[in-house]
Enzyme design. Structure first.
Site, short mmCIF file in Angstrom:
data_model
loop_
_atom_site.label_atom_id
_atom_site.label_comp_id
_atom_site.label_asym_id
_atom_site.label_seq_id
_atom_site.Cartn_x
_atom_site.Cartn_y
_atom_site.Cartn_z
CG MET A 18 -1.90 -0.96 0.93
SD MET A 18 -2.99 -1.13 2.68
CE MET A 18 -1.67 -0.74 3.45
CB CYS A 72 -3.76 2.42 9.78
SG CYS A 72 -2.39 1.85 8.47
N GLY A 96 2.93 -9.40 8.27
CA GLY A 96 4.30 -10.42 9.31
C GLY A 96 4.20 -9.45 10.44
CB CYS A 171 4.55 4.90 8.90
SG CYS A 171 3.00 5.23 8.57
#
Length: 325
Positions: A18, A72, A96, A171
């Site tokens: 993404m 998110c 992950g 992020c």
């Protein structure tokens, strides 16, 4: 490594990234080329800005302390991504994350559980997933006990990401300076107001967004006892401070809750509750209170913060969770 493990198990794997902020995605493409699997890039920039960045800013405007990773996960990774997979006849989505999904004979459904590595466990961030999606999720890293093992697998298979640093907490704020980010992306620039202790003005602050419940450092106030942030008066732009004993609560409520292991909370349940990702778990009893979940703690705890998530566990199973008010 998740993709590699799944491929070795015989799955037909498609690599998907993404793109959230015009970020460099060459690592993902390189891994897919190395593993000889199809690669797709999903343009999620507008959705990410709307659902995560704007949410982050709005929460601070409301004097809440947000958790953008949870939002998110809900809207993008296990929202948009799952929708895309379904529309394109893809059977599962895998990430992950350190967590497990297993069928439970106790709950008669697939449940979300903690990873084997409790230090790395990320089930706290995943309570927002729609329970209908759980049977369609794969978490290949759940069985590993350390990140070093996973890096070693990447190294042995010549994956370019083997030495890549761990992801940051937020992020979209790579330098970690969330105050500057808020100032650059909103109208929350320094807004001086009073600091209140026991109803009296004892100093000034430079913007409520710079503080969080339980904060002690950076208050710029001298007092005979250490003072902590214990609340906000948004209407009057006041920062409320108190002593450590004032931080403790016996109960709190959560809204926007999501139940995974059960459909309804129709009776009191004994659970362990985690009020922040890195916090320990506290024994508590949960029950419905109108449209919210009431959390009664066995013993008072401190640091319960509006905007953060409270996640409920029974043993290793994630019962559900919600936003603290």
């Amino acid at each position: 490594v998740s993709a590699l493990l799944l491929k070795k198990e015989g799955y037909e794997v498609i690599g998907a990234t993404m793109n959230l902020m015009d970020t460099d995605t060459k690592d993902s493409k390189e891994v897919c080329d190395k593993l000889n699997i199809e690669y797709i890039e999903l343009d999620c920039k507008d959705l990410f800005k709307k659902c995560v960045i704007n949410y982050f800013i709005d929460e601070y405007k409301s004097t809440h302390t947000p958790n953008p990773c949870i939002e998110c996960n809900k809207k993008l990774k296990f929202g948009y991504m799952y929708k895309y997979a379904k529309e394109n006849n893809i059977d599962y989505i895998a990430t992950g994350h350190y967590a497990k999904v297993e069928y439970s004979d106790v709950y008669k459904r697939y449940v979300l559980k903690k990873a084997d590595n409790k230090e790395k466990d990320q089930s706290y961030f995943l309570y927002v997933i729609d329970k209908e999606i759980l049977p369609k999720l794969l978490f290949p890293l759940a069985k590993f006990n350390s990140k070093d093992e996973i890096r070693q697998i990447a190294k042995e298979n010549n994956l370019s990401t083997s030495s890549k640093s761990d992801s940051q907490d937020i992020c979209f704020i790579p330098d970690g300076n969330y105050k500057r980010f808020l100032e650059d992306n909103s109208n929350m620039n320094n807004n001086v107001g009073n600091v209140i202790f026991k109803g009296q003005i004892i100093g000034t602050h430079t913007g409520l967004y710079k503080y969080t419940i339980g904060q002690r450092k950076g208050l710029g106030i001298s007092h005979e006892n250490p003072l902590y942030v214990i609340g906000f008066n948004k209407e009057k732009n006041e920062l409320i401070v108190g002593e450590e004993k004032d931080l403790y609560v016996n109960s709190f409520e959560v809204i926007n809750y999501n139940l995974l292991a059960i459909d309804n909370l129709d009776k009191e349940l004994k659970v362990n509750v985690r009020t922040r990702y890195r916090s320990i778990e506290y024994p508590a009893t949960i029950s419905m209170n109108n449209n919210n979940i009431l959390v009664k703690l066995d013993k008072p705890i401190k640091g319960v913060t509006s905007g953060q998530s409270a996640v409920f566990y029974i043993d290793d199973v994630v019962l559900g969770g919600g936003k603290i008010i």
